[in-house]
Design a protein around this motif. Structure first.
Motif, PDB file in Angstrom:
ATOM      1  N   THR A   9      65.920  20.672 -22.982  1.00 35.16           N
ATOM      2  CA  THR A   9      65.270  20.220 -23.807  1.00 35.16           C
ATOM      3  C   THR A   9      64.154  20.915 -24.426  1.00 35.16           C
ATOM      4  OG1 THR A   9      65.002  18.158 -22.205  1.00 35.16           O
ATOM      5  CG2 THR A   9      63.422  18.278 -23.786  1.00 35.16           C
ATOM      6  N   GLY A  38      61.753  20.474 -28.125  1.00 35.44           N
ATOM      7  CA  GLY A  38      61.143  19.656 -29.090  1.00 35.44           C
ATOM      8  C   GLY A  38      59.586  20.169 -29.931  1.00 35.44           C
ATOM      9  N   GLU A  98      59.944  15.710 -33.083  1.00 39.17           N
ATOM     10  CA  GLU A  98      61.218  15.802 -32.884  1.00 39.17           C
ATOM     11  C   GLU A  98      61.528  16.375 -31.511  1.00 39.17           C
ATOM     12  OE1 GLU A  98      62.771  18.799 -35.452  1.00 39.17           O
ATOM     13  OE2 GLU A  98      62.202  18.002 -37.072  1.00 39.17           O
ATOM     14  N   THR A 110      65.215  17.177 -28.720  1.00 40.72           N
ATOM     15  CA  THR A 110      66.786  17.196 -28.404  1.00 40.72           C
ATOM     16  C   THR A 110      66.669  17.270 -27.106  1.00 40.72           C
ATOM     17  OG1 THR A 110      67.088  18.099 -30.726  1.00 40.72           O
ATOM     18  CG2 THR A 110      68.958  18.687 -28.893  1.00 40.72           C
ATOM     19  N   THR A 111      67.845  16.873 -26.465  1.00 35.65           N
ATOM     20  CA  THR A 111      68.424  17.191 -24.928  1.00 35.65           C
ATOM     21  C   THR A 111      69.724  17.330 -25.007  1.00 35.65           C
ATOM     22  OG1 THR A 111      66.503  15.864 -24.117  1.00 35.65           O
ATOM     23  CG2 THR A 111      68.269  15.899 -22.785  1.00 35.65           C
ATOM     24  N   SER A 150      69.232  12.985 -29.391  1.00 37.23           N
ATOM     25  CA  SER A 150      68.229  13.556 -30.280  1.00 37.23           C
ATOM     26  C   SER A 150      67.258  12.484 -30.721  1.00 37.23           C
ATOM     27  CB  SER A 150      68.544  14.554 -31.394  1.00 37.23           C
ATOM     28  OG  SER A 150      69.438  14.028 -32.217  1.00 37.23           O
ATOM     29  N   THR A 151      66.051  12.879 -30.948  1.00 37.33           N
ATOM     30  CA  THR A 151      65.389  11.936 -31.604  1.00 37.33           C
ATOM     31  C   THR A 151      64.177  12.445 -32.539  1.00 37.33           C
ATOM     32  OG1 THR A 151      63.834   9.892 -31.037  1.00 37.33           O
ATOM     33  CG2 THR A 151      63.625  11.718 -29.472  1.00 37.33           C
ATOM     34  N   THR A 152      63.742  11.557 -33.759  1.00 42.38           N
ATOM     35  CA  THR A 152      62.650  11.983 -34.303  1.00 42.38           C
ATOM     36  C   THR A 152      61.810  10.908 -34.919  1.00 42.38           C
ATOM     37  OG1 THR A 152      63.825  11.718 -36.599  1.00 42.38           O
ATOM     38  CG2 THR A 152      64.057  13.753 -35.540  1.00 42.38           C
ATOM     39  N   SER A 199      67.354   8.065 -33.904  1.00 41.60           N
ATOM     40  CA  SER A 199      67.925   8.567 -32.572  1.00 41.60           C
ATOM     41  C   SER A 199      69.397   8.857 -32.792  1.00 41.60           C
ATOM     42  CB  SER A 199      67.687   7.749 -31.701  1.00 41.60           C
ATOM     43  OG  SER A 199      66.003   7.848 -31.225  1.00 41.60           O
TER      44      SER A 199
END
Length: 505
Positions: A168, A170, A185, A187-188, A216-218, A247
């Motif tokens: 992970t 971010g 942001e 990301t995993t 992933s997410t922003t 996402s």
């Protein structure tokens, strides 16, 4: 991962490196920024003591507390060290393991108490400040979150639950001020969840696993919009706040099963991936979600088959919805797609044992788009509580496209466009008078009716009545077993099918 997990689960996860920094950030400034930013989102972070030796500040006995309506979260993180680096950033070191207590006590419902454990071995977090923006980065080879010691209304409720995030990383950046802009942001590489619980009263049990091949997410917006309680959101949007988020979810598999006496169930499934996007402001909300190759299999004591399974090649929903009061028309849209729907033969055989109906994949899609406006402020609590006086909004235009229904060998399509006269609310009994045409086409409809008759579900005389009734509003197409119709509505209240008037009363 939600806001609390981004900031606290990562210990606290909110701390970042911008290299090289334009100017130095001290350890005290990093600590103050962490506490200040957390307070903006309803988190109370405090230390029993702070002491600086050389370039390292130690915050001893750090505690966190959150009170949101019926939810209370509290816990002790332990000692946190903040060390100033030569590039102007600050390295944050937190304990590799800590626990928090969570209590939910709704006015109506069960009181739930649980201890949530966090393990963050190898967590690397840094903070820096440039141009009034405090930015945090974090990275951890593994984050493990587990739940135990759960109680429901004071009674033990055995539950083992664990979520493991692998690889992970971010960032999290916030400007100054209570309504400062925030961007994040994360990301995993992989997410694995497992649970195993038991009902202490009935003895029933359930267990399951979920595995996600990375996500992933922003997100961006005013932080107090992202994390504020829902009832306060309309006022913030009216004041100009806004937010957005995206996402991407990787291939996912899941399975769950349970047993309660003689009752049992089992569910398993998978999907190739999904995307989600959302934007929210006082002007409008937009939302889009897409799932690829979703499959589901179910079995259980209440299902009269060994198992039931279905699959969807693609699922999509796209929405644009105006929120602001306006004197001028604004765009709206709703598009839905359920493509390549398949059912297992066992389910088909329940109502079609002779394989009379074609079992090709089914599809349902439609797109409704147009122009409209609100004559009232739907974000105003007082206005909505009192109810609108008169017509709340106006519809000016509507386009119908991409209408497709494919099932059991038949195919229905439609498209059309209409405009609306909002000054005429009498011709169509309170609705704005429409003006436009809707084109319809059905292929294979008669063949489908004949198959349903042969299966014994529809008497032949009723089938003939359906065909005769359809003939009054349709005409044969150029291809075999094809019916078409052109439905026209004019502002004077006339509705016709293929030029033949249709009486409405």
């Amino acid at each position: 991962m939600n806001a609390f997990l981004r900031r606290t689960a990562s210990a606290t996860a909110a701390l970042c490196l911008v290299a090289p920094a334009a100017w130095s950030m001290t350890a005290e400034e990093a600590w103050d920024a962490w506490v200040s930013i957390a307070s903006q989102y309803g988190e109370d972070i405090a230390a029993a003591s702070t002491e600086k030796v050389g370039d390292t500040l130690t915050a001893g006995g750090v505690t966190v507390k959150i009170e949101v309506e019926d939810l209370s979260i509290s816990g002790e993180l332990g000692d946190v060290t903040l060390t100033e680096n030569a590039d102007g950033s600050v390295t944050i070191k937190t304990p590799e393991a800590f626990a928090i207590d969570m209590v939910t006590a709704p006015e109506y419902g069960e009181k739930v108490e649980a201890q949530i454990n966090f393990a963050t071995p190898g967590l690397d977090t840094k903070a820096s400040e440039v141009g009034g923006i405090t930015t945090f980065t974090y990275g951890a080879p593994e984050i493990v979150i587990s739940v135990d010691d759960m109680k429901v209304d004071g009674e033990d409720a055995p539950l083992n639950m664990m979520a493991k995030l692998t690889g992970t990383t971010g960032t999290y950046a916030v400007g100054a001020g209570d309504d400062a802009a925030m961007t994040s942001e994360m990301t995993t590489e992989a997410l694995d969840i497992s649970f195993d619980g038991r009902d202490p009263e009935s003895g029933g049990n359930a267990k399951g696993t979920i595995s996600v091949a990375g996500f992933s997410t922003t997100s961006a917006g005013q932080g107090n919009v992202l994390f504020m309680s829902p009832e306060k959101l309309p006022a913030l949007l009216r004041a100009g706040a806004e937010m957005s988020g995206n996402s991407i979810i990787g291939a996912t598999t899941f399975e769950m099963s349970g047993q309660d006496g003689s009752d049992s169930f089992a569910v398993s499934g998978s999907m190739d991936g999904a995307t989600l996007a959302m934007q929210l402001s006082g002007a409008q909300v937009t939302y889009a979600v897409n799932y690829q190759n979703f499959a589901l299999t179910m079995s259980g004591s209440d299902i009269p088959l060994p198992e039931v399974s279905l699959a969807l090649g693609e699922t999509s929903v796209n929405v644009i919805f105006p929120l602001a009061q306006s004197d001028t028309p604004k765009p709206f849209m709703m598009a839905v797609g359920l493509k390549d729907i398949t059912l297992a033969d066992g389910l088909w055989n329940m109502f079609d044992p002779g394989t009379v109906l074609p079992r090709d994949p089914a599809t349902l899609t439609f797109n409704l788009a147009g122009q409209g406006n609100w004559l009232i402020d739907i974000l105003d609590e007082k206005t909505m509580a009192e109810g609108p006086q008169g017509v709340p909004g106006e519809l000016h235009a509507l386009t119908v496209s991409d209408v497709l229904l494919k099932v059991a060998g038949a195919e229905f399509t439609a498209d059309g466009a209409f405009t609306f006269d909002n000054s005429d609310l009498t011709t169509f009994d309170g609705l704005p008078a429409p003006d436009g045409t809707l084109n319809l086409k059905l292929v294979g409809g008669n063949a489908l009716i004949d198959k349903i008759v042969s299966m014994g579900y529809l008497p032949a005389d009723q089938a003939n009545m359906i065909k005769l009734s359809a003939g009054a509003f349709t005409r044969p197409g150029t291809d075999p077993d094809t019916l078409t119709s052109e439905i026209t509505v004019t502002p004077d209240g006339m509705v016709s099918a293929n030029g033949i008037p249709i009486p409405l009363k």
